[in-house]
Design a protein around this motif. Sequence first.
Motif, PDB file in Angstrom:
ATOM      1  N   LEU A 259       0.960  -1.108   0.075  1.00  0.00           N
ATOM      2  CA  LEU A 259      -0.086  -0.060   0.043  1.00  0.00           C
ATOM      3  C   LEU A 259       0.733   1.199  -0.150  1.00  0.00           C
ATOM      4  O   LEU A 259       1.436   1.614   1.149  1.00  0.00           O
TER       5      LEU A 259
ATOM      6  N   GLU B 260       0.969   4.549  -0.255  1.00  0.00           N
ATOM      7  CA  GLU B 260       0.832   5.739   0.574  1.00  0.00           C
ATOM      8  C   GLU B 260       1.373   5.596   1.817  1.00  0.00           C
ATOM      9  O   GLU B 260       1.876   6.505   2.394  1.00  0.00           O
ATOM     10  N   GLU B 261       1.045   4.482   2.444  1.00  0.00           N
ATOM     11  CA  GLU B 261       1.274   4.292   3.786  1.00  0.00           C
ATOM     12  C   GLU B 261       2.576   3.510   4.160  1.00  0.00           C
ATOM     13  O   GLU B 261       2.957   3.310   5.126  1.00  0.00           O
TER      14      GLU B 261
ATOM     15  N   GLU C 122     -11.245  -3.714   3.669  1.00  0.00           N
ATOM     16  CA  GLU C 122     -10.909  -2.606   3.836  1.00  0.00           C
ATOM     17  C   GLU C 122      -9.749  -2.338   4.771  1.00  0.00           C
ATOM     18  O   GLU C 122      -9.994  -3.129   5.982  1.00  0.00           O
ATOM     19  N   LEU C 123      -8.701  -1.493   4.646  1.00  0.00           N
ATOM     20  CA  LEU C 123      -7.613  -1.391   5.861  1.00  0.00           C
ATOM     21  C   LEU C 123      -8.049  -0.142   6.547  1.00  0.00           C
ATOM     22  O   LEU C 123      -8.071   0.984   6.079  1.00  0.00           O
ATOM     23  N   GLN C 124      -8.236  -0.496   7.886  1.00  0.00           N
ATOM     24  CA  GLN C 124      -8.618   0.850   8.878  1.00  0.00           C
ATOM     25  C   GLN C 124      -7.714   0.481  10.039  1.00  0.00           C
ATOM     26  O   GLN C 124      -7.921  -0.478  10.563  1.00  0.00           O
TER      27      GLN C 124
ATOM     28  N   ARG D  95      -6.976   3.329  -2.434  1.00  0.00           N
ATOM     29  CA  ARG D  95      -7.847   3.632  -1.583  1.00  0.00           C
ATOM     30  C   ARG D  95      -7.831   2.943  -0.014  1.00  0.00           C
ATOM     31  O   ARG D  95      -8.864   3.126   0.611  1.00  0.00           O
ATOM     32  N   GLY D  96      -6.997   2.060  -0.234  1.00  0.00           N
ATOM     33  CA  GLY D  96      -6.998   1.189   1.116  1.00  0.00           C
ATOM     34  C   GLY D  96      -7.762  -0.044   1.014  1.00  0.00           C
ATOM     35  O   GLY D  96      -7.880  -0.660   2.024  1.00  0.00           O
ATOM     36  N   HIS D  97      -8.200  -0.341  -0.246  1.00  0.00           N
ATOM     37  CA  HIS D  97      -8.813  -1.682  -0.451  1.00  0.00           C
ATOM     38  C   HIS D  97      -7.818  -2.725  -0.763  1.00  0.00           C
ATOM     39  O   HIS D  97      -6.933  -2.446  -1.192  1.00  0.00           O
TER      40      HIS D  97
ATOM     41  N   CYS E  66      -3.497  -4.563  -3.639  1.00  0.00           N
ATOM     42  CA  CYS E  66      -3.709  -3.417  -2.890  1.00  0.00           C
ATOM     43  C   CYS E  66      -4.100  -2.046  -3.806  1.00  0.00           C
ATOM     44  O   CYS E  66      -3.366  -2.000  -4.826  1.00  0.00           O
TER      45      CYS E  66
ATOM     46  N   ASN F  52      -4.830  -0.073  10.377  1.00  0.00           N
ATOM     47  CA  ASN F  52      -3.916  -1.114  10.319  1.00  0.00           C
ATOM     48  C   ASN F  52      -4.638  -2.572  10.526  1.00  0.00           C
ATOM     49  O   ASN F  52      -3.911  -3.477  10.471  1.00  0.00           O
TER      50      ASN F  52
END
Length: 602
Positions: free
Chosen positions: A411, A413-414, A468-470, A451-453, A448, A472
Motif C-alpha cells: 500500500l 501511500e502508507e 478495507e484497511l482501517q 484507496r486502502g482496499h 492493494c 492497520n
Amino acid sequence: MSYACKNIYATLPKTQRGQPLVLGGDPKGNNFLYTNGNSVIIRNIENPAIADIYTEHSCQVNVAKYSPSGFYIASGDQSGKVRIWDTVNKEHILKNEFHPIGGPIKDIAWSPDNQRMVVVGEGRERFGHVFMSETGTSVGEISGQSKPINSCDFKPSRPFRVITGSEDNTIAVFEGPPFKFKRTKQEHTRFVQAVRYSPKGDLFASAGFDGKVFLYDGSSSDLVGEVGSPAHAGGVYGIAWSPDGKQLLTASGDKTAKLWDIETRQVVSEFVLGNTVEDQQVSCLWQNNYLLTVSLSGFINYLDVNDPSKPLRVIKGHNKPITALTLSEDRSLIFTASHDGFITRWDAATGENNRIEGVGHGNQVNGMRVHDGTLYTCGIDDSLKQIDIEGNAYKPQHLKLGSQPKGMDVLKEENIIVTASVNEITVSKDNETLSTLKVKYEPTSVACSPRGHVAIGGNADSKVHIYELQNNNLSPLQELDHLGAVTDVSYSPDDKYLVASDAHRKVVLYSTEDYKHANNQEWGFHNAKVNCVAWSPDSLLVASGSLDTSIIIWHVEKPAKHIIIKNAHAQSQITRLSWVDNQTLVSVGQDCNTKLWTITPF
C-alpha cells in the motif's frame, strides 16, 4: 493489435553436479549453443543478449552441435532421439529425426564432410552409434566399452577415426568407415569425461574424473604424454583446443580453468573462478578469440587471457523455473526470482543483468514488490525480506511470518505491506507486524488499491475476498464468486478496475465502485488455468498468462477484441507478467526464460 517478440533474456545452461556439460560452437565463430529442459539455446558470442531458442524436442535435450558447414544443428535428448534442423531459417525447419540409441544421448560429433554422425550415451542395447546424417543408415558399431559413454569426437582429417570416452575409465578408438572397434586406451583411473581431436587431427586429448589430461597421436592413438601431473586437483569436465592447435583449455571441479601449452605440456595460465561448490567448472569452449567456461551455477564466464585473475564478463541469470517478477518504480529495471531462490535484476533497455547479493530465501520466492528504493520479497522460508536496490543486496533484518506466504502487495501511500500466507494475512511496516487476520481459506494472491482496499484471491473456495484497511486492521467488505480457484488479482493503476483470473480459464473485470462486472466483462479464450494478470500503465490493457503456454492481451474499452500470443513460452506455462510501458510486456515462465514483447494496440 499486433505483437512481436522484442527480446529474449535466455536461460542459463542446466547443470548437474558430477555431470559434464557440452557446449557447442558454430564453425563461423559467431554463436555458441547449450541446452536447458526441452530447449536448445543459441546465443551470439559477442552480444549474448541476442538469443534464439529451439523448442521442438518433447523431452529434456542434453546436447546440441553445429554441423561443420554451419547450416544445421543436431540435438540429442533424454529418450535417445536426434533431431537435425536448419539454422538459417527463423522457423528452424526439421531436416531429419533419428532414434539411434534407446536412452539419454550425452554427446554428438559430426564428420568433417557433414555426411556422418556419431552419438553416444546410455543406450539400453548399445552406448553409441555411427550413421549417415542424410538417411540414418548405419556406418559402424560403437562397441568395446562396458559402461555409458560420456564423450565422442570425429577426427577432422582423413583417415577418419572416431574416439569415445566411457564411464568404464577407457577411451575407445574406431577406424572406418564403416567404423570398427580398434583398441581401448586405459590411462585413466576414473570416468573419462571428455575426448577431443585437435583442429588438424594430428593429436587428441582426453580428460577424466581423476584430474588427469592425456595427449595421444591422432593417427596411431599412441600416448604422447600427460598434461601437467595431474592437470587439476579435481575432476576435469571439459577440454577445448585453440584454433591453431597449440594450446588446450581445461575446466575442472577444482573451480579453476587452465590454459596449457601443447609443446611443453606445461600450464600457461590458471583462472581461479571462485571458492564455492557453485564455482566448479563443468564445461569449456574456445571460439576464435573467446574462451568460455560454465560454472555449476550455470554462469557463463568469458576468460581474460591477459588477466587470469578475473573474467572479462560473466553472463548471469536463471536456469530454474521463474516464479516471481516485478519492476522498479520507474520501470527501468526488471526483477525476476526463480525456484531456487535467486533473484536477478535486468536492465529493461539492454538486458544487462546482475544477481542480488547477500543471504536470500534459499528457496522459492512467491512474491516481489518495489517501493521507495526497496525490493520486498517473500519466500517459502516463511519470511519477508528487503533488498536495497541501489546496493543490489539483501538488508540484514527480515520479518518472520506465521506460515508460508503465497503473495504480497504494498500500500504505497502508507508504506504498508500486506502478505497473504497459507492461513493468515499479515499487515506489516518496517519489519514490524501491525496486525494478523486468521482466515479459513487458502489465499493465492494479493492486490492493494490506493484507496486502502485489499483484494485476496482464494484457492479452494473460488472467491475474491475484498477487505478495507482501517487503523492497520483488515475488515471484510465483500466476496466475489468465481467458478474456479482464483489465481491472481490486480487493481488497475487508475484504481477504476480490479481484474481477477481463475483456474476455470476466465479473466474477470470488476468495477471498483461496486465490485460488479465492468462492461459485463468475463473473458474466456484461454484453454487452461490462467496463472497471472497484469495491467498496462495507462489502465487500458490487461495481459493474462496461462498454463496453455499463451498470453492474451485484452482491451478494457474494446472488450470484444483481444490478441493471442500462442506458444509465448513454447512447452512451458507462463508464470508471471508485467508491463515496462504501454507497448512493452515482460513474461516469464517455467522454461527459465524472460521475454519482452512489443504490443501494438488496436
